[in-house]
Design a protein around this motif. Structure first.
Motif, short mmCIF file in Angstrom:
data_model
loop_
_atom_site.label_atom_id
_atom_site.label_comp_id
_atom_site.label_asym_id
_atom_site.label_seq_id
_atom_site.Cartn_x
_atom_site.Cartn_y
_atom_site.Cartn_z
N LEU A 153 12.91 12.96 32.70
CA LEU A 153 11.14 12.02 33.38
C LEU A 153 11.21 11.50 34.78
CD1 LEU A 153 9.00 10.65 33.06
CD2 LEU A 153 10.02 8.81 31.35
N ILE A 154 12.61 11.24 35.59
CA ILE A 154 13.12 10.07 36.44
C ILE A 154 12.89 11.53 37.57
CG2 ILE A 154 14.83 9.41 37.56
CD1 ILE A 154 15.85 8.11 34.94
N GLU A 155 14.03 12.62 37.25
CA GLU A 155 13.62 13.41 38.11
C GLU A 155 12.48 14.45 38.81
OE1 GLU A 155 16.47 17.87 38.70
OE2 GLU A 155 15.12 17.42 36.53
N LYS A 156 11.62 14.19 37.29
CA LYS A 156 10.00 14.50 37.63
C LYS A 156 9.08 13.12 38.64
CE LYS A 156 9.88 17.82 34.00
NZ LYS A 156 9.30 18.58 33.58
N GLN A 157 9.65 12.64 38.60
CA GLN A 157 8.42 11.42 38.85
C GLN A 157 9.30 10.61 40.54
OE1 GLN A 157 5.63 10.60 37.97
NE2 GLN A 157 6.06 12.28 36.86
N THR A 158 10.46 11.03 40.75
CA THR A 158 11.14 10.86 42.11
C THR A 158 11.08 11.98 42.57
OG1 THR A 158 12.82 9.48 40.34
CG2 THR A 158 13.11 10.04 43.06
N ALA A 159 10.56 11.44 44.60
CA ALA A 159 10.62 12.94 45.75
C ALA A 159 12.06 12.36 46.11
CB ALA A 159 9.50 11.87 46.48
N ALA A 198 6.16 15.38 30.81
CA ALA A 198 4.86 15.88 30.64
C ALA A 198 3.89 15.43 30.90
CB ALA A 198 4.25 16.86 29.65
N ALA A 199 3.83 13.85 30.76
CA ALA A 199 2.92 12.90 30.15
C ALA A 199 1.20 12.99 31.41
CB ALA A 199 3.52 11.70 29.77
N PRO A 200 2.60 12.79 32.90
CA PRO A 200 1.61 12.67 33.62
C PRO A 200 0.94 14.28 33.39
CG PRO A 200 4.02 11.92 34.73
CD PRO A 200 3.95 12.68 32.90
N MET A 201 1.25 15.78 33.55
CA MET A 201 0.34 16.05 33.90
C MET A 201 -0.20 16.40 32.82
SD MET A 201 -0.24 19.24 31.89
CE MET A 201 2.12 19.61 31.00
N ILE A 202 -0.52 15.96 31.88
CA ILE A 202 -1.42 15.67 30.65
C ILE A 202 -2.14 14.50 31.51
CG2 ILE A 202 -1.92 15.35 28.25
CD1 ILE A 202 0.84 16.25 28.08
N ARG A 203 -2.03 13.81 31.48
CA ARG A 203 -2.94 12.31 32.31
C ARG A 203 -4.16 12.92 33.26
NH1 ARG A 203 0.46 9.84 33.33
NH2 ARG A 203 0.62 9.43 35.37
N THR A 204 -2.97 14.39 33.70
CA THR A 204 -4.10 14.32 35.32
C THR A 204 -5.45 15.03 34.72
OG1 THR A 204 -2.40 14.43 36.96
CG2 THR A 204 -4.34 15.77 37.20
N LYS A 207 15.35 26.19 40.38
CA LYS A 207 15.48 24.70 40.42
C LYS A 207 14.64 23.53 40.87
CE LYS A 207 16.75 20.97 37.94
NZ LYS A 207 16.68 19.99 36.79
N GLU A 208 15.06 24.06 42.55
CA GLU A 208 14.30 23.20 43.40
C GLU A 208 12.05 23.89 43.19
OE1 GLU A 208 13.99 22.02 47.79
OE2 GLU A 208 15.47 23.68 47.27
N ALA A 209 12.37 24.93 43.42
CA ALA A 209 10.86 25.45 42.84
C ALA A 209 10.05 25.08 41.73
CB ALA A 209 10.25 27.01 43.16
N CYS A 210 10.58 24.93 40.64
CA CYS A 210 9.73 24.44 39.31
C CYS A 210 9.73 23.30 39.85
CB CYS A 210 10.62 25.09 38.36
SG CYS A 210 10.92 26.84 37.81
N LEU A 211 10.84 22.66 39.71
CA LEU A 211 10.26 20.75 39.79
C LEU A 211 9.06 20.25 40.94
CD1 LEU A 211 11.56 18.45 39.09
CD2 LEU A 211 13.11 18.47 41.15
N LYS A 212 9.17 21.54 42.00
CA LYS A 212 8.53 21.22 42.88
C LYS A 212 7.19 20.80 42.61
CE LYS A 212 10.32 22.21 47.46
NZ LYS A 212 9.86 22.39 48.67
N CYS A 222 8.20 23.77 33.45
CA CYS A 222 9.11 22.95 32.75
C CYS A 222 10.31 23.46 32.18
CB CYS A 222 8.28 22.08 32.07
SG CYS A 222 9.13 20.92 31.47
N LEU A 223 9.98 24.50 31.97
CA LEU A 223 11.36 25.09 30.80
C LEU A 223 12.13 25.81 32.47
CD1 LEU A 223 12.56 26.78 28.58
CD2 LEU A 223 11.29 29.25 29.43
N GLY A 224 11.57 26.22 33.81
CA GLY A 224 12.62 26.61 34.54
C GLY A 224 12.90 25.27 35.50
N CYS A 225 12.97 24.17 35.67
CA CYS A 225 13.21 23.30 35.44
C CYS A 225 14.12 22.68 34.96
CB CYS A 225 12.24 21.92 36.07
SG CYS A 225 12.35 20.63 36.24
#
Length: 207
Positions: A177-183, A28-34, A111-116, A147-150
Motif C-alpha cells: 500500500l505504501i509502495e503504490k502510494q509513494t512516488a 487495490a482500493a485506489p484503482m477501485i475508487r477511481t 518491477k518498476e514498470a508494473c509499479l508505475k 499488481c501480480l507483476g509488482c
C-alpha cells in the motif's frame, strides 16, 4: 495417489487466496475508487455503466490463479526442502534463496514498470473505459496482472517466515500500500536492500 492430496491442495489454494485478498485488496482500493468515480461521472451523463464488482472479480481472478501456483510451489518445497511441516519456514540456503530472488526483483525493470501501472490506474481505466461487462472484467484482469507483476516476489518472503505467518502477510500488505502510494523508488529499493541483507545472512549461516 494419496486421497488427501486433493483436499490439502484445495486448502492451500484457499489459504493463499485469502492471504492475497487481505494483502492486495487494500492497495487495490485506489484503482477501485477511481473506477467508481469514472462510473459515477458516466452515470450522471446517462451512459450505461458496469458494476465495479465485475472489475474486482477480474482483479481477483488473477490472484486466484496465482494462488494455485503458490500452492503448487508450497507442496513442491515441502516435498524437496528440509522443512518440518508444510507451513514451517524454509531453513538455511532454501530460505536465503527465496529472499535473494525477492530482493533482486525489487531492483528490476519489470518491477518498476508494473509499479508505475499500479500507481496510475486512472489513465488505464479512462482510456479503456467500456460499458461492456466482459471488457470491464478484462480491465480487472489487466490490473490484476500489473499488481501480480509488482508483488509476486514479495510473496516469496512467506516461504522464509512460514506461509501461515499472518503478521508477515499483513506487513507485506501495508508495504505494498505504501509502495503504490509513494512516488519514487525509495520504498522499493529499501525493501530490496533489506531482503538482500537478510538473504545474505541466511546463506552465510547455512554454509
Amino acid at each position: 495417489l494419496d486421497a488427501s492430496i486433493g483436499p490439502r491442495t484445495l486448502a492451500l489454494i484457499l489459504m493463499w487466496f485469502l492471504m492475497a485478498i487481505g494483502a492486495m485488496l487494500p492497495s487495490a482500493a485506489p484503482m477501485i475508487r477511481t473506477y467508481c468515480e469514472i462510473a459515477d461521472t458516466a452515470r450522471i451523463k446517462g451512459e450505461p455503466v458496469v458494476h465495479p464488482l465485475v472489475l474486482v472479480a477480474g482483479y481477483l481472478s488473477v490472484w486466484l490463479a496465482a494462488s494455485m501456483l503458490f500452492a503448487a510451489v508450497t507442496l513442491a518445497v515441502h516435498a524437496f526442502a528440509a522443512t518440518g511441516g508444510i507451513f514451517d519456514p524454509l531453513l538455511g540456503a532454501a530460505g536465503g534463496l527465496a529472499l535473494l530472488v525477492a530482493g533482486l526483483y525489487q531492483f528490476s525493470g519489470l518491477k518498476e514498470a508494473c509499479l508505475k501501472k499500479c500507481r496510475n490506474p486512472f489513465s488505464i481505466l479512462f482510456s479503456n473505459w467500456s460499458a461492456r461487462t466482459v471488457r470491464v472484467f478484462q480491465l480487472g484482469v489487466a490490473q490484476g496482472i500489473w499488481c501480480l507483476g509488482c508483488c509476486w516476489a514479495l510473496m516469496l518472503v512467506m516461504f522464509a517466515v512460514g506461509v501461515m505467518n499472518v503478521f508477515w502477510m499483513a506487513l507485506i500488505g501495508v508495504f505494498t500500500l505504501i509502495e503504490k502510494q509513494t512516488a519514487g523508488s525509495l520504498p522499493t529499493r529499501l525493501a530490496g536492500a533489506i531482503l538482500l541483507v537478510w538473504a545474505a545472512a541466511l546463506l552465510v549461516v547455512s554454509l
